[in-house]
Design a protein around this motif. Sequence first.
Motif, mmCIF file in Angstrom:
data_model
loop_
_atom_site.group_PDB
_atom_site.id
_atom_site.type_symbol
_atom_site.label_atom_id
_atom_site.label_comp_id
_atom_site.label_asym_id
_atom_site.label_seq_id
_atom_site.Cartn_x
_atom_site.Cartn_y
_atom_site.Cartn_z
ATOM 1 N N MET A 265 0.837 -1.182 0.000
ATOM 2 C CA MET A 265 0.000 0.000 0.000
ATOM 3 C C MET A 265 0.886 1.251 0.000
ATOM 4 S SD MET A 265 -2.960 1.126 2.721
ATOM 5 C CE MET A 265 -3.829 -0.432 2.438
ATOM 6 N N THR A 266 0.677 2.145 -0.951
ATOM 7 C CA THR A 266 1.511 3.334 -1.092
ATOM 8 C C THR A 266 0.918 4.507 -0.323
ATOM 9 O OG1 THR A 266 2.196 2.616 -3.294
ATOM 10 C CG2 THR A 266 2.557 4.921 -2.736
ATOM 11 N N LEU A 267 1.762 5.213 0.427
ATOM 12 C CA LEU A 267 1.325 6.416 1.126
ATOM 13 C C LEU A 267 1.193 7.567 0.132
ATOM 14 C CD1 LEU A 267 3.716 6.328 4.218
ATOM 15 C CD2 LEU A 267 1.275 5.873 4.242
ATOM 16 N N HIS A 268 0.076 8.314 0.207
ATOM 17 C CA HIS A 268 -0.048 9.473 -0.676
ATOM 18 C C HIS A 268 0.857 10.603 -0.224
ATOM 19 C CE1 HIS A 268 -2.376 11.824 2.233
ATOM 20 N NE2 HIS A 268 -3.182 10.788 2.405
ATOM 21 N N SER A 269 1.252 10.609 1.054
ATOM 22 C CA SER A 269 2.158 11.610 1.611
ATOM 23 C C SER A 269 2.930 10.962 2.755
ATOM 24 C CB SER A 269 1.398 12.826 2.157
ATOM 25 O OG SER A 269 0.609 13.439 1.177
ATOM 26 N N LEU A 270 4.100 11.512 3.061
ATOM 27 C CA LEU A 270 4.861 11.065 4.223
ATOM 28 C C LEU A 270 4.665 12.077 5.338
ATOM 29 C CD1 LEU A 270 6.901 9.103 5.500
ATOM 30 C CD2 LEU A 270 8.718 10.617 4.654
#
Length: 255
Positions: free
Chosen positions: A1-6
Amino acid sequence: MTLHSLPLFVRLAGRPVILLGEGEAADAKRRLLERAGAVIADERTDAALAVVAIAEAREAGEAVARLKARGILVNAVDRPDWCDFTLPAIVDRDPVLIAIGTGGASAGIAAALRQRLETLLPAGLGGLATALYQSRTALRAKWPAIDDRRRALGRALAPGGALDPLEASAEAVPAWLADAGVTGSGLLTIQLRSADPDDLTIREARLLGLADQLYFRADVPRAILDRARADAIRVPSAGPPIAPGPGLAIYMEMA
């Protein structure tokens, strides 16, 4: 799952932040930035961050383009597609800060969650955090190994634990240090009932947060592995390990 922001916590005390625009939106951003100690600056200032709270779309777009051309990270109020960063809803229990962001998808959801958390988190939570920080020398003396300290804290801070953040106060820390025993280790097996991480029990989620090593079959979904600590060792495995490493190891498979 990719984070849209850190998510990051940035120290702004004494540092310039460009703020462009007028009206309620600009005033709200100004209050937040000043609360963080930032120095509000105009567009000519050399700064790393900028907030554009200009209502008129063309003027706002031009300002965003100019700032980005200078390598400045920009937050464009109410225009999430233009943003390099967003400003979250905040629950403040100094020194504990909880930031809630939706990547600009819904400020209303972030605000609603903040209000809910405000009612759940005790006013003394910051005092508990401060007491633990002040006890770091005693913690290192009692548990010299960092993994042992982390497991001890994990057990104490778990629901119902001696330092449960929703129940305990700063005064509980000395008593816990005097009485705390051996931290958990060994191998545990979790049989997953579904691929949905929301179906994890409270105990399973807590164990994932404490584990030093994760052994898992190929059908265990990434979304569940992501519930574990980022620094936990992850090892694909067709079965439970014969000789897991030190600390707490968990083997996961689908039921």
